[in-house]
Design a protein around this motif. Structure first.
Motif, PDB file in Angstrom:
ATOM      1  N   ARG A  38       0.809  -1.141  -0.093  1.00  9.95           N
ATOM      2  CA  ARG A  38       0.183   0.086   0.074  1.00  9.95           C
ATOM      3  C   ARG A  38       0.842   1.123  -0.091  1.00  9.95           C
ATOM      4  O   ARG A  38       0.633   2.116  -0.824  1.00  9.95           O
ATOM      5  N   ILE A  39       2.176   1.177   0.799  1.00  5.67           N
ATOM      6  CA  ILE A  39       2.740   2.363   0.787  1.00  5.67           C
ATOM      7  C   ILE A  39       3.566   2.498  -0.529  1.00  5.67           C
ATOM      8  O   ILE A  39       3.817   3.512  -1.007  1.00  5.67           O
ATOM      9  N   ALA A  40       4.108   1.354  -1.081  1.00  3.77           N
ATOM     10  CA  ALA A  40       4.902   1.410  -2.257  1.00  3.77           C
ATOM     11  C   ALA A  40       3.962   1.835  -3.541  1.00  3.77           C
ATOM     12  O   ALA A  40       4.476   2.491  -4.613  1.00  3.77           O
ATOM     13  N   GLY A  41       2.931   1.640  -3.368  1.00  2.00           N
ATOM     14  CA  GLY A  41       1.865   1.995  -4.489  1.00  2.00           C
ATOM     15  C   GLY A  41       1.699   0.937  -5.508  1.00  2.00           C
ATOM     16  O   GLY A  41       2.419  -0.243  -5.541  1.00  2.00           O
ATOM     17  N   LYS A  42       0.567   1.082  -6.441  1.00  2.00           N
ATOM     18  CA  LYS A  42       0.481  -0.053  -7.228  1.00  2.00           C
ATOM     19  C   LYS A  42       1.711  -0.111  -8.458  1.00  2.00           C
ATOM     20  O   LYS A  42       2.110   0.656  -8.702  1.00  2.00           O
ATOM     21  N   ASN A  43       1.666  -1.385  -8.750  1.00  3.29           N
ATOM     22  CA  ASN A  43       2.586  -1.861  -9.595  1.00  3.29           C
ATOM     23  C   ASN A  43       3.801  -1.305  -9.479  1.00  3.29           C
ATOM     24  O   ASN A  43       4.919  -1.020 -10.218  1.00  3.29           O
ATOM     25  N   ALA A  44       4.342  -1.312  -7.965  1.00  2.00           N
ATOM     26  CA  ALA A  44       5.649  -1.072  -7.575  1.00  2.00           C
ATOM     27  C   ALA A  44       6.556  -2.143  -8.172  1.00  2.00           C
ATOM     28  O   ALA A  44       6.401  -3.135  -8.026  1.00  2.00           O
ATOM     29  N   SER A  45       7.753  -1.677  -8.307  1.00  3.14           N
ATOM     30  CA  SER A  45       8.896  -2.620  -8.670  1.00  3.14           C
ATOM     31  C   SER A  45       9.280  -3.424  -7.358  1.00  3.14           C
ATOM     32  O   SER A  45       9.430  -2.951  -6.242  1.00  3.14           O
ATOM     33  N   PRO A  46       9.978  -4.705  -7.396  1.00  5.07           N
ATOM     34  CA  PRO A  46      10.271  -5.253  -6.318  1.00  5.07           C
ATOM     35  C   PRO A  46      11.526  -4.523  -5.529  1.00  5.07           C
ATOM     36  O   PRO A  46      11.620  -4.716  -4.428  1.00  5.07           O
ATOM     37  N   GLU A  47      12.299  -3.732  -6.237  1.00  5.51           N
ATOM     38  CA  GLU A  47      13.257  -2.864  -5.550  1.00  5.51           C
ATOM     39  C   GLU A  47      12.785  -1.985  -4.896  1.00  5.51           C
ATOM     40  O   GLU A  47      12.998  -1.461  -3.753  1.00  5.51           O
ATOM     41  N   THR A  48      11.796  -1.270  -5.061  1.00  6.00           N
ATOM     42  CA  THR A  48      10.961  -0.141  -4.609  1.00  6.00           C
ATOM     43  C   THR A  48      10.413  -0.886  -3.239  1.00  6.00           C
ATOM     44  O   THR A  48      10.402  -0.202  -2.238  1.00  6.00           O
ATOM     45  N   ILE A  49       9.600  -2.109  -3.529  1.00  7.52           N
ATOM     46  CA  ILE A  49       9.180  -2.874  -2.487  1.00  7.52           C
ATOM     47  C   ILE A  49      10.157  -3.103  -1.391  1.00  7.52           C
ATOM     48  O   ILE A  49       9.802  -2.868  -0.080  1.00  7.52           O
ATOM     49  N   ALA A  50      11.359  -3.243  -1.707  1.00 12.95           N
ATOM     50  CA  ALA A  50      12.357  -3.787  -0.715  1.00 12.95           C
ATOM     51  C   ALA A  50      12.782  -2.489   0.005  1.00 12.95           C
ATOM     52  O   ALA A  50      13.048  -2.517   1.242  1.00 12.95           O
ATOM     53  N   LYS A  51      12.911  -1.465  -0.749  1.00  9.33           N
ATOM     54  CA  LYS A  51      13.389  -0.396  -0.260  1.00  9.33           C
ATOM     55  C   LYS A  51      12.324   0.438   0.728  1.00  9.33           C
ATOM     56  O   LYS A  51      12.782   0.714   1.902  1.00  9.33           O
TER      57      LYS A  51
END
Length: 324
Positions: A38-51
């Motif tokens: 939810r924080i990373a947003g829709k269609n966020a990349s795995p790198e963004t989610i990990a960050k």
């Protein structure tokens, strides 16, 4: 007395701890409840989610996450919203709390005074047209939804009859801080107070009337009458005091529930940015820090209200004071 206060304080801390753990586990330990996406947003990349997971500490063990959140909530008070980046949760709650406190306290004063008056008069004239009329009025109040009554009040005071002498004093919807203008604070809240109190007046008047009728046949009431005391004094001094036990129990729970955000509909209808509205916004956005802070805020008042009710019991019922 000191021992009782310490016991109550210990119970309060234990209850608050249990509630905080329960709420935390519901949002973090429940499968599929990870707030990272939810924080990373829709269609966020795995790198963004990990960050995001690393930035917010979601990659740490649950006990560490819980401890960190509680520290930020109660000690450093720098817990930030997940929905609005950078927005501090505690200041938002502190800003909303006076609005809800003002609304609930004023409404409570009105409903307590009015319901005691209605319930006592109905019991004194039980079986007569006065009794039936007062109870019918109370039932009408219970049956009217608060949001509908609020909208009708706004229609009358804000639109249709606002320019008349009767309602020209009514300010625009919203809250005026007491420190800024006590008169403006009173004018802004008097109609929300009355609207909020209508439901409770009917409930409390009926409960008090029933309890007064029940205790009128008790031995201590017959003894008081046998001593030659007037019916009014027997009813008010002996009957009303004993009958207030149920009344106080209900009041403690209802008032705490309102303080904790239960006056949401009234706040929405009258444009008041209180705790109820803040909690609703947090739930809509699944903003966990704000939800956690709102729940803890509500729990504090529920526990404190129960403690206060226990103290009032001691003064109302001699059997409690004597440990019977």
């Amino acid at each position: 007395m000191l021992k009782a206060l310490l016991q109550r304080f210990g119970q309060t801390v234990f209850v608050l701890f249990g509630i905080s753990v329960l709420v935390f586990l519901v949002f973090f330990a429940t499968p599929g409840a990870d707030p990272t996406s939810r924080i990373a947003g829709k269609n966020a990349s795995p790198e963004t989610i990990a960050k995001v997971r690393q930035e917010y500490g979601f990659d740490r063990p649950l006990p560490v996450q819980y401890t960190t959140m509680m520290k930020k909530l109660f000690i450093t008070q720098d817990l930030t919203s997940y929905a609005n980046r950078g927005e501090k949760v505690v200041p938002e709650l502190i800003k909303a709390a006076p609005v809800t406190l003002s609304l609930a306290t004023g409404g409570a004063v009105i409903w307590v005074v009015a319901s005691i008056l209605m319930g006592t008069v109905a019991a004194a004239f039980r079986g007569t047209w006065i009794d039936r009329t007062l109870m019918a009025v109370g039932l009408v109040g219970i049956s009217i939804p608060v949001f509908w009554l609020g909208q009708v009040a706004n229609l009358i005071t804000q639109a249709r009859y606002h320019d008349t002498w009767l309602f020209s004093w009514v300010p625009a919807l919203g809250y005026v801080p007491f420190a800024e203008s006590p008169v403006g604070w009173f004018k802004a809240l008097i109609i929300p107070w009355c609207t909020l109190a209508v439901l409770f007046i009917g409930v409390y008047a009926r409960v008090l009337r029933s309890d007064l009728v029940t205790v009128s046949g008790e031995d201590f009431m017959r003894t008081a009458r046998a001593k030659g005391l007037s019916p009014t004094r027997v009813l008010l001094v002996h009957g009303l005091r004993t009958s207030m036990i149920t009344f106080v129990s209900l009041f403690g729970m209802d008032f705490a529930q309102l303080i904790g955000g239960g006056a949401l509909l009234t706040e929405v209808v009258f444009g008041l940015q209180g705790v109820g509205r803040l909690t609703y916004q947090a739930l809509s956005a699944l903003d966990l820090p704000l939800i956690m802070a709102s729940v803890m805020y509500s729990a504090v008042f529920v526990v404190l209200a129960n403690a206060l009710v226990d103290v009032i019991y001691i003064f109302l019922d001699p059997r409690v004071r004597d440990g019977r």
